[in-house]
Design an enzyme around this catalytic site. Sequence first.
Site, short mmCIF file in Angstrom:
data_model
loop_
_atom_site.label_atom_id
_atom_site.label_comp_id
_atom_site.label_asym_id
_atom_site.label_seq_id
_atom_site.Cartn_x
_atom_site.Cartn_y
_atom_site.Cartn_z
N HIS A 139 -34.14 -18.19 14.69
CA HIS A 139 -34.19 -16.91 15.38
C HIS A 139 -34.81 -17.14 16.75
O HIS A 139 -35.84 -17.81 16.85
CB HIS A 139 -35.01 -15.91 14.56
N ASN A 199 -26.04 -25.12 19.56
CA ASN A 199 -26.95 -25.67 18.54
C ASN A 199 -26.20 -26.58 17.57
O ASN A 199 -26.68 -27.66 17.23
CB ASN A 199 -27.64 -24.55 17.75
N GLY A 208 -21.72 -22.45 19.88
CA GLY A 208 -22.06 -23.61 19.05
C GLY A 208 -22.85 -24.69 19.75
O GLY A 208 -22.76 -25.86 19.40
C1 GRF Z 1 -29.05 -18.97 19.41
O1 GRF Z 1 -29.87 -18.36 20.36
C2 GRF Z 1 -29.60 -18.67 18.04
O2 GRF Z 1 -30.98 -18.50 18.02
C3 GRF Z 1 -28.95 -17.39 17.69
O3 GRF Z 1 -27.67 -17.47 18.26
C4 GRF Z 1 -27.66 -18.35 19.37
C5 GRF Z 1 -26.58 -19.36 19.14
O4 GRF Z 1 -26.24 -20.08 20.28
N1 GRF Z 1 -29.04 -17.13 16.29
P1 GRF Z 1 -25.21 -21.29 20.17
O5 GRF Z 1 -23.89 -20.72 19.61
O6 GRF Z 1 -25.80 -22.31 19.27
O7 GRF Z 1 -25.02 -21.76 21.57
#
Ligand code: GRF
Length: 197
Positions: free
Chosen positions: A108, A18, A16
Amino acid sequence: MDMTQKRLCILASGSGSNAQKFFEYFQDHPKISIPVVLTNNVSAGVRERAKSFGIPSHVYPRKFWSKGEEVLDFLTKERIDYVVLAGFMLLLPIQIVQNYPKRIFNIHPALLPKYGGKGMYGMHVHEAVKVAGETESGITIHYVNEQYDEGQIIFQAKCTIKSDDTAKEIAQRVLGLEHENYPKVVEEEILKSIKNS
Ligand code: GRF
């Protein structure tokens, strides 16, 4: 509760990082709030991160995501306007996709249409990019439609790859681009649609 705010729900399965950027970015936002996080994974790191921002997370294990009726009911009851996929590892049920046209965002970790589709997630993407000897990679932020990875592209950003970069180094650089751009791009899209409505 501010009734004029757009309500955004984050779906995540893993760490998480992001999602965390979204929590920070929208913490005191006048027009957009994040009232809740959904996950399929009871031990997902995103839950702790959400908690530290006072945001509740709800767990819907895998079986709830095949038809998605309960999840859709939940989103409706919570009056969710937009959904953000941030490392969500399951396919979103078609009923949910159809209920949120141009209201579900995905990111993505590559430059779609390259390195998308089945099996292209996490490190698999960066390993494929490395094996192909690409000199650049990047991110794609897109809407989710019935064709999943093929929804309308909203934004792409690129980074350079050096020939001696490892897949892990590529992954780190790409993740940096995600953090820098994902909340900002989602904000812009939502503000645009508010303006046009
Ligand atoms: C990111 O690289 C996103 O592009 C992919 O999954 C990853 C998530 O990372 N769909 P996080 O859980 O946000 O650290």
